[in-house]
Motif scaffolding. Structure first.
Motif, PDB file in Angstrom:
ATOM      1  N   UNK A  69       0.806  -1.217   0.000  1.00  0.00           N
ATOM      2  CA  UNK A  69       0.000   0.000   0.000  1.00  0.00           C
ATOM      3  C   UNK A  69       0.840   1.268   0.000  1.00  0.00           C
ATOM      4  N   UNK A  70       2.128   1.138   0.322  1.00  0.00           N
ATOM      5  CA  UNK A  70       3.004   2.308   0.363  1.00  0.00           C
ATOM      6  C   UNK A  70       3.309   2.806  -1.052  1.00  0.00           C
ATOM      7  N   UNK A  71       3.379   4.109  -1.224  1.00  0.00           N
ATOM      8  CA  UNK A  71       3.665   4.689  -2.539  1.00  0.00           C
ATOM      9  C   UNK A  71       5.143   4.990  -2.742  1.00  0.00           C
ATOM     10  N   UNK A  72       5.930   4.940  -1.677  1.00  0.00           N
ATOM     11  CA  UNK A  72       7.366   5.237  -1.752  1.00  0.00           C
ATOM     12  C   UNK A  72       8.186   3.958  -1.714  1.00  0.00           C
ATOM     13  N   UNK A  73       9.167   3.805  -2.605  1.00  0.00           N
ATOM     14  CA  UNK A  73      10.048   2.619  -2.553  1.00  0.00           C
ATOM     15  C   UNK A  73      10.745   2.473  -1.209  1.00  0.00           C
ATOM     16  N   UNK A  74      11.126   3.591  -0.597  1.00  0.00           N
ATOM     17  CA  UNK A  74      11.795   3.547   0.701  1.00  0.00           C
ATOM     18  C   UNK A  74      10.847   3.024   1.773  1.00  0.00           C
ATOM     19  N   UNK A  75       9.606   3.507   1.750  1.00  0.00           N
ATOM     20  CA  UNK A  75       8.629   3.044   2.737  1.00  0.00           C
ATOM     21  C   UNK A  75       8.318   1.563   2.544  1.00  0.00           C
ATOM     22  N   UNK A  76       8.281   1.116   1.299  1.00  0.00           N
ATOM     23  CA  UNK A  76       8.023  -0.317   1.047  1.00  0.00           C
ATOM     24  C   UNK A  76       9.165  -1.168   1.574  1.00  0.00           C
ATOM     25  N   UNK A  77      10.397  -0.721   1.365  1.00  0.00           N
ATOM     26  CA  UNK A  77      11.547  -1.472   1.869  1.00  0.00           C
ATOM     27  C   UNK A  77      11.534  -1.515   3.396  1.00  0.00           C
ATOM     28  N   UNK A  78      11.103  -0.444   4.040  1.00  0.00           N
ATOM     29  CA  UNK A  78      11.018  -0.445   5.499  1.00  0.00           C
ATOM     30  C   UNK A  78      10.051  -1.515   5.981  1.00  0.00           C
ATOM     31  N   UNK A  79       8.889  -1.610   5.344  1.00  0.00           N
ATOM     32  CA  UNK A  79       7.894  -2.596   5.760  1.00  0.00           C
ATOM     33  C   UNK A  79       8.374  -4.026   5.506  1.00  0.00           C
ATOM     34  N   UNK A  80       9.011  -4.238   4.360  1.00  0.00           N
ATOM     35  CA  UNK A  80       9.530  -5.570   4.062  1.00  0.00           C
ATOM     36  C   UNK A  80      10.640  -5.928   5.050  1.00  0.00           C
ATOM     37  N   UNK A  81      11.476  -4.970   5.411  1.00  0.00           N
ATOM     38  CA  UNK A  81      12.535  -5.211   6.395  1.00  0.00           C
ATOM     39  C   UNK A  81      11.931  -5.595   7.741  1.00  0.00           C
ATOM     40  N   UNK A  82      10.853  -4.915   8.122  1.00  0.00           N
ATOM     41  CA  UNK A  82      10.176  -5.256   9.373  1.00  0.00           C
ATOM     42  C   UNK A  82       9.628  -6.679   9.316  1.00  0.00           C
ATOM     43  N   UNK A  83       9.100  -7.072   8.159  1.00  0.00           N
ATOM     44  CA  UNK A  83       8.610  -8.443   8.006  1.00  0.00           C
ATOM     45  C   UNK A  83       9.745  -9.441   8.177  1.00  0.00           C
ATOM     46  N   UNK A  84      10.902  -9.174   7.582  1.00  0.00           N
ATOM     47  CA  UNK A  84      12.043 -10.083   7.686  1.00  0.00           C
ATOM     48  C   UNK A  84      12.493 -10.235   9.135  1.00  0.00           C
ATOM     49  N   UNK A  85      12.489  -9.149   9.891  1.00  0.00           N
ATOM     50  CA  UNK A  85      12.884  -9.211  11.300  1.00  0.00           C
ATOM     51  C   UNK A  85      11.811  -9.908  12.131  1.00  0.00           C
ATOM     52  N   UNK A  86      10.550  -9.625  11.834  1.00  0.00           N
ATOM     53  CA  UNK A  86       9.447 -10.190  12.623  1.00  0.00           C
ATOM     54  C   UNK A  86       9.410 -11.705  12.554  1.00  0.00           C
ATOM     55  N   UNK A  87       9.886 -12.276  11.453  1.00  0.00           N
ATOM     56  CA  UNK A  87       9.851 -13.726  11.281  1.00  0.00           C
ATOM     57  C   UNK A  87      10.702 -14.452  12.315  1.00  0.00           C
ATOM     58  N   UNK A  88      11.622 -13.739  12.952  1.00  0.00           N
ATOM     59  CA  UNK A  88      12.508 -14.365  13.925  1.00  0.00           C
ATOM     60  C   UNK A  88      11.947 -14.322  15.335  1.00  0.00           C
ATOM     61  N   UNK A  89      10.925 -13.503  15.563  1.00  0.00           N
ATOM     62  CA  UNK A  89      10.442 -13.276  16.923  1.00  0.00           C
ATOM     63  C   UNK A  89       9.916 -14.548  17.576  1.00  0.00           C
ATOM     64  N   UNK A  90       9.297 -15.423  16.788  1.00  0.00           N
ATOM     65  CA  UNK A  90       8.721 -16.640  17.372  1.00  0.00           C
ATOM     66  C   UNK A  90       9.797 -17.601  17.861  1.00  0.00           C
ATOM     67  N   UNK A  91      11.046 -17.419  17.435  1.00  0.00           N
ATOM     68  CA  UNK A  91      12.132 -18.305  17.869  1.00  0.00           C
ATOM     69  C   UNK A  91      12.489 -18.110  19.338  1.00  0.00           C
ATOM     70  N   UNK A  92      12.209 -16.928  19.858  1.00  0.00           N
ATOM     71  CA  UNK A  92      12.669 -16.589  21.198  1.00  0.00           C
ATOM     72  C   UNK A  92      12.150 -17.586  22.238  1.00  0.00           C
ATOM     73  N   UNK A  93      13.074 -18.172  22.992  1.00  0.00           N
ATOM     74  CA  UNK A  93      12.772 -19.119  24.071  1.00  0.00           C
ATOM     75  C   UNK A  93      12.200 -20.449  23.587  1.00  0.00           C
ATOM     76  N   UNK A  94      12.142 -20.659  22.285  1.00  0.00           N
ATOM     77  CA  UNK A  94      11.641 -21.934  21.761  1.00  0.00           C
ATOM     78  C   UNK A  94      12.800 -22.925  21.758  1.00  0.00           C
ATOM     79  N   UNK A  95      12.837 -23.803  22.732  1.00  0.00           N
ATOM     80  CA  UNK A  95      13.958 -24.721  22.898  1.00  0.00           C
ATOM     81  C   UNK A  95      13.731 -26.064  22.224  1.00  0.00           C
ATOM     82  N   UNK A  96      12.504 -26.345  21.813  1.00  0.00           N
ATOM     83  CA  UNK A  96      12.217 -27.621  21.179  1.00  0.00           C
ATOM     84  C   UNK A  96      12.607 -27.636  19.715  1.00  0.00           C
ATOM     85  N   UNK A  97      13.023 -28.797  19.256  1.00  0.00           N
ATOM     86  CA  UNK A  97      13.372 -28.968  17.850  1.00  0.00           C
ATOM     87  C   UNK A  97      12.136 -29.453  17.091  1.00  0.00           C
TER      88      UNK A  97
END
Length: 443
Positions: A69-97
């Motif tokens: 929905x963003x009209x700026x390439x910079x704003x789109x990259x910011x949102x995609x970067x946030x998505x890439x970082x957010x994907x790691x959040x569920x790993x925290x404290x997950x000790x099971x394989x």
């Protein structure tokens, strides 16, 4: 396509039984052992397949919708970067394989704003391919996880490039996730960090780039879990500064605001022209990047990455925009393998869903279902049975056209990623037609 997706419903917030994964690996492993190549006791597992863990990428899929929905390439990259970082959040404290997927195993997930299909396309080496789509974005790639035990720590190397496409803007974004290190797995307080440099390339349009550093820090450091870096243009001009913690949130501000904040902190903490101040100035643009930089990435000019040397760490900067914030885990998370609310729903199998999912779907695996229900012995027995069945199947394939070490996936084929030029597993379509005739009985 949105009409084809499942309507939003209320998903479960607990599992059928409580459970915790064991961590002490001393009795079963040797130094440098690749965990992806050995059979692990069920007590080390959580009741999910790795394909379901891959689907956890999508917990914050709304960020990709926002990017479109963003009209700026910079704003789109910011949102995609946030998505890439957010994907790691569920790993925290997950000790099971997670359970290793069987060759040919699949997993599907549908929500109001996306759908994703995952398939185990190779057994040796283990490779999981996935393809998610929606009205606003396409997200696809493959992951070849490598887990190694080093006495005091376990290293998780998620090899493989992932791609986000925004058709509306004719843009794509590619990156490889950084490595995860689990410390003190034998003795002491267990703690986890993501480590390395995350480089997100924007293909098409402005061709911008995000360069984010995941900090190396001790378990008691105030910089534990910290991630920060810049978005730059083709001339490496700093356009924006992103910062936060992968366990909590990610913010963005103009690069000039970051520079002003650094100068303010320097003035507050070091007298002008003092030896300490000069030391800060001399080292401010240096950065000790972790040793696990993805091999596929181009060389990154580390002087262009932010620094926190000598205690110069920039916290929240006035004028910043909150890009992403983690959803709090449910109060009972510690009783259910430290699962997030999103993870609680991944193995849920409602009667209407069971009627139309593919027979190879992870939800139908008896070993995972038994562990989820608290039957660890039954899970171990079923796990052994499935592994033996897979071995017999591979031996019998020696007499067929395709050698046993070559997989013939149902929904993905090897091809070239048009954005990276690298070989990858690409979705061939057809899964959502619900034609599962001749699907192999792997369970």
């Amino acid at each position: 396509m949105a009409g084809e997706m499942a309507s939003e419903t209320r998903y479960r917030t607990t599992l059928p039984a409580t459970g915790h994964s064991e961590v002490n690996l001393c009795s079963v492993l040797s130094l440098g052992k690749d965990l992806s190549k050995i059979t692990m006791p069920v007590m080390f597992n959580e009741p999910l397949s790795f394909l379901q863990r891959v689907a956890e990428y999508m917990e914050y899929a709304k960020l990709l919708k926002q990017a479109a929905l963003e009209t700026s390439p910079l704003a789109r990259l910011q949102r995609v970067s946030a998505f890439a970082v957010s994907a790691m959040a569920s790993n925290y404290d997950r000790l099971g394989k997670p359970f290793n997927p069987l060759l040919g195993e699949t997993y599907e997930l549908q929500r109001d704003d996306f759908r994703i299909i995952c398939e185990q396309v190779s057994h040796h080496p283990p490779v999981s391919a996935f393809h998610a789509d929606s009205d606003d974005f396409i997200f696809h790639g493959s992951i070849q996880p490598k887990l190694k035990f080093w006495g005091k720590s376990i290293e998780v190397h998620p090899k493989g490039v992932v791609t986000v496409e925004l058709p509306k803007w004719n843009e794509a974004y590619t990156w490889q996730n950084v490595n995860c290190i689990l410390h003190n797995v034998l003795v002491g307080q267990i703690w986890m960090e993501q480590l390395g440099v995350l480089e997100i390339k924007q293909h098409g349009g402005a061709n911008l780039k995000a360069e984010l550093s995941f900090k190396s820090a001790g378990c008691h450091s105030k910089d534990l879990h910290r991630v920060e870096g810049f978005l730059v243009d083709q001339d490496r001009k700093r356009l924006a500064y992103l910062y936060g913690k992968w366990t909590e949130s990610l913010r963005a501000c103009e690069a000039a605001l970051y520079e002003d904040a650094v100068e303010r902190i320097k003035r507050e903490r070091s007298p002008q022209n003092s030896p300490g101040h000069k030391k800060v100035l001399a080292r401010l643009s240096s950065l000790k990047v972790g040793a696990f930089k993805p091999l596929h990435q181009d060389a990154i000019d580390e002087s262009d990455l932010p620094s926190d040397v000598d205690g110069v760490t920039v916290d929240e900067i006035p004028g910043s925009t909150l890009l992403w914030e983690v959803t709090p885990r449910p109060p009972n998370s510690a009783d259910y393998y430290q699962f997030t609310t999103f993870a609680m729903s991944l193995n849920e199998l409602e009667p209407e869903l069971k009627e139309h999912i593919c027979p190879t779907d992870s939800r139908l695996r008896p070993d995972i279902r038994k562990l989820e229900s608290g039957d660890q012995d039954g899970a171990a027995s079923e796990k052994s049975r499935l592994e033996e069945k897979q071995r017999v199947s591979r031996k019998s394939s020696k007499h067929k056209k395709n050698p046993p070490n070559e997989s013939v996936p149902r929904w993905f084929l090897k091809g070239t990623n048009n954005h990276t030029g690298l070989e990858d597993w690409l979705y061939q379509g057809g899964y959502w037609d619900r034609n599962y005739a001749d699907v192999e009985d792997i369970f």
